[in-house]
Scaffold this active site. Structure first.
Site, PDB file in Angstrom:
ATOM      1  CG  ASP A 199     -54.428  26.510 -30.520  1.00  0.00           C
ATOM      2  OD1 ASP A 199     -53.834  27.609 -30.561  1.00  0.00           O
ATOM      3  OD2 ASP A 199     -54.662  25.917 -29.466  1.00  0.00           O
ATOM      4  CG  HIS A 273     -54.727  29.582 -28.061  1.00  0.00           C
ATOM      5  ND1 HIS A 273     -53.469  29.118 -28.343  1.00  0.00           N
ATOM      6  CD2 HIS A 273     -54.751  29.809 -26.722  1.00  0.00           C
ATOM      7  CE1 HIS A 273     -52.756  29.060 -27.213  1.00  0.00           C
ATOM      8  NE2 HIS A 273     -53.508  29.486 -26.224  1.00  0.00           N
ATOM      9  CD  GLU A 337     -51.781  29.384 -22.764  1.00  0.00           C
ATOM     10  OE1 GLU A 337     -50.813  29.061 -22.070  1.00  0.00           O
ATOM     11  OE2 GLU A 337     -52.054  28.831 -23.854  1.00  0.00           O
TER      12      GLU A 337
END
Ligand code: ACM
Length: 622
Positions: A199, A273, A337
């Protein structure tokens, strides 16, 4: 003080409540089996008990023998083929057998416990799950002795996918903790461990071809302290942080999980990410000269992979090593995202959109995922992606993890894609608060008490029965922005994970929250404490944080953890072990015009404490 102090004469002892072990008709097992019939009596395990098996090398059999050894029973295993099978010689034996017909219900088992003998039948994972049930039922006595309640159990799982996730990027957890985590998943019959390995805030898996991923990407200069907003917004700890798993450690963990029928799904996040990877190899981003650095705070970074041929080559090399390490059929490629800011600004991305006749950046994301999917399909792996991968058109063979409500899961199942349900609004985000008490530790917010997790049904009602078959299971997620230690990870995991286990395994007809929380959970929390797990201690059963009006009250409480004590106060002070010990139901009379704050706390034998729970008993007439 808000509530008046007055003397203790209002308290009268009432009838005694049995706090010792009830006769549980369902035998207290979590997750609740398909069918349980409790019978009178018990099987007595003694040093003379024979442990027999027709499959001595089965993982479940080996696991049971290791358990007995560790618990100090010292039994040896005998191959059942080598003994006389007359009823007299089978007396006082436990038989673990693969003589079991699955009949369309994979991973099932059955157990028969009589005063004379115990028989467990199951195959592979089923035998292992039967062993987990036996271990829950085994009640230790004096050293070398134990008992098992008589009865019959027939069992198999509702869902084939029963998952638990752990984010090791925001905070790193060492090999010993990962094994402990896998242990508790296996004990409650969960079979997928979703390992969130990469991440923005850290890359945690060694990749031989790209050493900077860990040399640079596993380290951050400092970490956010407290919340991202409000008074702590600018607070960082000014302390370097890092950690990663070597490939040898990964292999060790994968083998450990396999012995416990837990499949490990590695997650390598893309196209968003990925800041830690960009810090290690800036040419994977759209602005290589930007000076990417490993994330130090939380939230979503706008720096993402640039979809160049070079990026795909590197990601494929990485995935090649990942596939070699993880035998699981699934690889999770993230997909959630991914802000499109960098792609909108990038001439390369805009040209690619035009050349490939794509409509927009959402389609570019689909192009990205489809290219990666093609590569992984060639290596016999199925991709899982978070539900955003539906947005520009879903990759042909992807399984969808529905986290933003159930809409993604519904859409994917209607498109004949497999779905795993994991929405926060189902109580499946275990980084959310477990109660509304101010005493809960710092968390990301939200509200997911155990009851909410327990009462979710993973099958959206909008799906037809055919479409519902695509819902292969359910998972809960443990994101670790606000979870820096194993103790806190366990606190956030437990007892909610036991509710998840029941959602994932038990048929709806066998579920009952009251029975779960009042009868079965107390015993299992006691077992978890003995095994050295931390957990959130529930409030005393019977306390409901309410305002009650009247003059006469009968208060009857039950302990939520076997062996734990409830203490209370009526004088406005916070209760502790030095305060009144609740033994029997209480009758409390409140004089007219008065009110008291009745406060309780649960304290376990190991010293773990619940939050303080209040009930206002009010006879003020106001
Ligand atoms: C997610 O919680 N971002 C999948």
């Amino acid at each position: 003080m808000k509530y008046l102090l007055f003397s203790l004469c209002i308290l009268l002892g009432f009838q005694s409540i049995a706090q010792d072990e009830p006769f549980l008709s369902d035998m207290g097992i979590i997750p609740a089996p398909v069918s349980v019939k409790r019978a009178k009596g018990e099987f007595k395990l003694t040093p003379e008990t024979f442990i027999l098996s027709d499959a001595t090398t089965e993982r479940g059999v080996k696991f049971f023998m290791e358990f007995l050894t560790k618990a100090g029973y010292g039994h040896r295993l005998t191959d059942i083929h080598n003994i006389d099978k007359s009823p007299a010689s089978l007396k006082n034996s436990i038989t673990l057998s693969i003589n079991y017909k699955e009949e369309g219900k994979p991973d099932g088992y059955e157990i028969l416990i009589t005063e004379d003998r115990v028989i467990l039948n199951g195959k592979g994972a089923g035998l292992f799950y039967g062993v987990q049930t036996l271990m829950q039922l085994l009640k230790p006595g004096k050293p070398g002795f134990a008992t098992l309640p008589c009865g019959t159990i027939k069992d198999y799982p509702r869902f084939g996918y029963r998952g638990m996730h752990l984010d090791v990027s925001r905070h790193f957890f060492d090999v010993a903790f990962i094994k402990k985590y896998i242990d508790v998943l296996a004990a409650y019959k969960l079979n997928y461990f979703h390992w969130h390995l990469t991440d923005d805030q850290g890359w945690r898996i060694e990749i031989k071809k790209y050493p900077n991923l860990t040399a640079v990407g596993s380290k951050r200069a400092q970490t956010k302290v407290g919340r991202m907003d409000g008074k702590d917004a600018d607070l960082y700890d000014n302390t370097p942080y890092g950690g990663f798993y070597t490939q040898e450690e990964v292999k060790d963990i994968v083998a450990y999980a396999q012995d416990r029928y837990v499949n490990i799904i590695p997650e390598i996040e893309m196209p968003g990410h990925c800041l830690a990877a960009l810090a290690a190899y800036p040419d994977l981003g759209c602005e290589p000269d930007k000076g990417y650095k490993v994330g130090e705070g939380w939230g979503v970074s706008t720096d993402v992979y640039c979809p160049t041929d070079h990026t795909f080559e590197v990601l494929q090399d990485i995935l090649r090593e990942v596939v070699d390490l993880f035998p699981c059929k699934y690889v999770h490629i993230g997909g959630d995202e991914c802000p499109k800011d960098a792609w909108k600004k990038s001439q390369f991305c805009q040209n690619l959109i035009r050349e490939q006749r794509m409509r927009d950046e959402n389609e570019l994301q689909s192009y990205f995922i489809a290219r990666i999917e093609k590569y992984l399909n060639l290596h016999n792996r199925v991709i899982i992606g978070w539900d955003e991968i539906l947005e520009g058109g879903v990759a042909p063979n992807a399984t969808i993890m529905s986290w933003r409500g159930e809409a993604g899961g519904v859409a994917a199942a209607q498109l004949n894609h497999d779905v795993i349900m994991t929405p926060g609004e189902f109580g499946l985000y275990f980084d959310h608060a477990q109660s509304k008490s101010q005493q809960e530790p710092l968390n990301i917010g939200g509200y997911a008490p155990t009851a909410k997790t327990y009462n979710c049904d993973p099958i959206p009602s909008k799906l037809s029965s055919e479409q519902a078959k695509h819902v292969i299971g359910v998972q809960a997620n443990l994101w670790t922005e606000y979870i820096a230690t194993p103790e806190k990870a366990e606190y956030m995991l437990l007892p909610r994970m036991l509710a998840l286990a029941e959602v994932a395994w038990s048929p709806t007809a066998a579920k009952n929250y009251r029975d779960f929380s009042e009868n079965r959970l107390p015993h299992n929390l006691h077992l978890l404490e003995q095994k050295g797990y931390n957990f959130r201690v529930p409030e005393p059963i019977g306390m409901d944080d309410s305002m009650k009006r009247g003059g006469n009250f009968r208060i009857e409480l039950k302990t939520p953890v076997e062996g734990a004590r409830i203490h209370y106060t009526i004088d406005g002070y916070t209760p502790s072990e030095n305060d009144l010990y609740y033994k029997d139901a209480l009758r409390i009379r409140i004089p007219e015009d008065k009110a008291i704050d009745f406060q309780t706390i649960t304290i376990t034998p190991g010293g773990k404490r619940s939050v303080v729970k209040h009930e206002i008993l009010d006879n003020s007439g106001k």
